[in-house]
Enzyme design. Structure first.
Site, mmCIF file in Angstrom:
data_model
loop_
_atom_site.group_PDB
_atom_site.id
_atom_site.type_symbol
_atom_site.label_atom_id
_atom_site.label_comp_id
_atom_site.label_asym_id
_atom_site.label_seq_id
_atom_site.Cartn_x
_atom_site.Cartn_y
_atom_site.Cartn_z
ATOM 1 N N ASN A 215 0.846 -1.199 0.000
ATOM 2 C CA ASN A 215 0.000 0.000 0.000
ATOM 3 C C ASN A 215 0.879 1.245 0.000
ATOM 4 O O ASN A 215 2.106 1.142 0.010
ATOM 5 C CB ASN A 215 -0.946 -0.023 1.205
ATOM 6 C CG ASN A 215 -0.170 -0.107 2.498
ATOM 7 O OD1 ASN A 215 0.583 0.790 2.834
ATOM 8 N ND2 ASN A 215 -0.318 -1.221 3.218
ATOM 9 N N LYS A 296 8.659 -16.758 -11.171
ATOM 10 C CA LYS A 296 7.931 -15.588 -11.695
ATOM 11 C C LYS A 296 6.720 -16.064 -12.519
ATOM 12 O O LYS A 296 6.868 -16.958 -13.364
ATOM 13 C CB LYS A 296 8.868 -14.756 -12.566
ATOM 14 C CG LYS A 296 8.249 -13.473 -13.019
ATOM 15 C CD LYS A 296 9.177 -12.670 -13.899
ATOM 16 C CE LYS A 296 8.393 -11.541 -14.534
ATOM 17 N NZ LYS A 296 8.958 -11.120 -15.796
#
Ligand code: CTP
Length: 414
Positions: A215, A296
Site C-alpha cells: 500500500n 515468476k
C-alpha cells in the site's frame, strides 16, 4: 526539528547568519523571519542562502491592484510557520521587539508569529547599554522572564557598537544554542524510563519472487512518533516495514526492519510484553497470497486469480495480550473516521485510536501533513492539520496522559 530564527534590527543582526549556521550544524532546520529594520543590517538573501529556506520578511505582500489567492495564503502564513516551529529563537532581540512581545502587539510577521506559536521561545537581547538599563526595557524583560516557555539568554558585557562599554552585547552564539537545547529538552522528558513500541510503514506480501501486494504508506507518521518519543526520553523499538523514507537513527531508537505482516507481527508481539506504550502506526496488509509462486508468474491470455488469506491482526493480538500497556492503533478510513475509529477501539481493545480520512488531499498516506481524530473511551478530539512531527507530539501528549504514573515519580507531601 524546525527552528524559526527571528532577526530584529540591531547591529548584532549580522551575527544571525553565523547563528543560523551553528543551528544547522546542530541538526536543526532553520527558517529565518526578519523584521523590516533587520533588513537594513543584513540582506535576506544571506540567510536564504545559508538556511536553504525562504526568508520571511512581510506579513502582507506588497500592495497590488488586485489581491490574488496567493496573497491570501501569504497573509495567513504566520499561522503555518508558527505551527511547524519546534522553537522560536529571536537573536538579536531589540528593545522594540521585547516591548512588542511583552505587550502582545502583532503588527508584523515576527510579532504575529510569536503570538501564534506554542513552541518554546528563546530571546537573546542586544542593544545599547542605556536602552538595556531603561526601566521600560527592564520591566518588559521581567514580564518575559516570568512567562512560561520563555528563556532569556542574557546579554554579555563588553564593547558595544555605539561606543559604550557595558551590558547589551548579544550573548555568545554557543550559549544561545545551548539555551535552545535545554529549552527543547526541559519538560519534555515525560517518557524517560518508558519503553515504547512503534510499528511504521507498509508491509509487502509476495505474489511471486518479483511482485508483491502493498500500500501507499510512507512510514513518515510512525517515524515522526519514534523520533518524538525518543526525544522525550523513551527507549523506542521501531518495527519498520519497507519504505523509501529512511527510518530515524537517533539515539534511543532501535530499528527492527521487517518486510511481511507475519514478520511485523512476530517482531511486535515479541516486544509487546516489555513495553509501557505501543503505537501501531503501520499500514499492515490485511491479506496475502495463500501460496506465493516460487517462480515468476508468466503472462498468459487467461485471467489470473490470486487466492488471498488474512494476515495476523497485530493490533488485535496486542489487545488480547494487554496487561499494563497502553495500546494505540490507527484507523485509515475513507468514510466517517470517528465512527469507524470508535468501532476499532472496542473491537481491538485499544486505549486510543488515531483515525483519519485518507481521502483528504495533502494529508495522511504518503503526505508530510496529517489531520486526525483522537478517539478514547472518554470521547474524541480533532487535531487540526499540521506537519506529522507536530501531530506526533500531540498523539504522545494524549498517550502519555493515559500512562500510569511512572514508579520513579514520587508524590511529595508538603
Ligand atoms: N493492523 C494490524 N494488523 C493488521 C491490520 C491492521 O496491527 N493485519 C493495525 C494497524 O497498524 C492500525 C489498525 O490495525 O493501527 C487499523 O488498521 P486498518 O487497516 O485501518 O484497520 P483494519 O483492522 O485492517 O480494518 P479495515 O481495513 O477493515 O478498516
Amino acid at each position: 526539528m524546525k527552528i524559526v530564527l527571528g532577526v530584529s534590527g540591531g547591529i548584532a543582526a549580522y551575527k544571525a547568519a553565523e547563528l543560523a549556521r551553528l543551528l544547522q550544524q546542530a541538526g536543526y532546520r532553520v527558517q529565518a523571519v526578519m523584521t523590516r529594520a533587520a533588513r537594513e543590517f543584513v540582506a535576506p538573501m544571506t540567510l536564504a542562502a545559508l538556511t536553504g529556506e525562504k526568508v520571511i520578511t512581510d506579513l502582507f505582500p506588497p500592495e497590488t491592484a488586485a489581491a490574488s489567492p496567493a496573497d491570501a495564503e501569504a497573509a495567513i502564513e504566520h499561522i503555518a510557520v508558527a505551527q511547524a516551529a519546534d522553537a522560536l529563537v529571536v537573536a538579536p532581540a531589540t528593545a522594540h521587539v521585547l516591548a512588542k512581545f511583552a505587550h502582545g502587539f502583532a503588527d508584523d510577521f515576527l510579532s504575529t508569529l510569536y503570538l501564534a506559536t506554542t513552541a518554546p521561545v528563546i530571546l537573546a537581547p542586544a542593544m545599547n547599554l542605556n536602552m538595556w538599563r531603561h526601566a521600560a526595557t527592564q520591566a518588559n524583560l521581567e514580564t518575559l522572564r516570568r512567562r512560561p516557555g520563555h528563556v532569556l539568554v542574557e546579554p554579555g558585557a563588553g564593547y558595544l557598537a555605539c561606543g559604550m562599554v557595558g551590558e547589551g552585547r548579544l550573548a555568545e552564539l554557543e550559549a544561545i544554542v545551548a539555551a535552545l537545547e535545554r529549552a527543547l529538552a526541559q519538560g519534555q522528558r515525560d517518557l524517560a524510563g518508558r519503553k515504547v513500541l512503534i510499528t511504521a510503514g507498509p508491509t509487502r506480501e509476495a505474489i511471486d519472487p518479483v511482485r508483491y501486494l502493498s500500500n501507499r504508506s510512507s512510514g513518515k507518521m510512525g517515524f515522526a512518533l519514534a523520533e518524538a518519543a525518543a526525544r522525550r526520553g523513551a527507549a523506542v523499538v521501531l518495527v519498520a516495514g519497507p519504505t523509501a523514507a529512511e527510518p530515524p537513527r537517533a539515539s534511543g531508537i532501535e530499528v527492527i526492519p521487517v518486510t511481511t505482516a507475519e514478520e511485523m507481527a512476530a517482531a511486535a508481539l515479541a516486544q509487546f510484553p516489555h513495553v509501557d506504550l505501543a503505537i501501531l502506526a503501520a499500514a499492515v496488509a490485511d491479506y496475502r497470497p495463500v501460496k506465493p509462486a516460487g517462480e515468476k508468474i508468466k503472462k498468459t491470455a487467461a485471467p489470473l486469480h490470486l487466492e488471498l488469506e488474512p494476515t495476523p491482526d497485530i493490533l488485535a493480538a496486542c489487545g488480547r495480550a494487554k496487561r499494563h500497556q497502553i495500546l494505540v492503533g490507527f484507523a485509515a478510513e475513507t468514510g466517517s473516521p470517528v465512527a469507524a475509529g470508535r468501532a476499532k477501539l472496542q473491537a481491538k481493545a485499544a486505549d486510543m485510536i488515531v483515525a483519519n480520512d485518507v481521502t483528504l488531499p495533502g494529508a495522511g498516506f504518503d503526505a508530510d501533513e496529517n489531520e486526525v481524530f483522537l478517539i478514547t473511551a472518554s470521547g474524541d478530539r480533532k487535531l487540526e492539520r499540521a506537519p506529522k512531527s507536530k501531530i506526533a507530539g500531540q498523539i504522545l501528549d494524549a498517550a502519555a496522559a493515559l500512562l500510569a504514573p511512572s514508579p520513579s515519580v514520587r508524590l511529595v507531601r508538603a
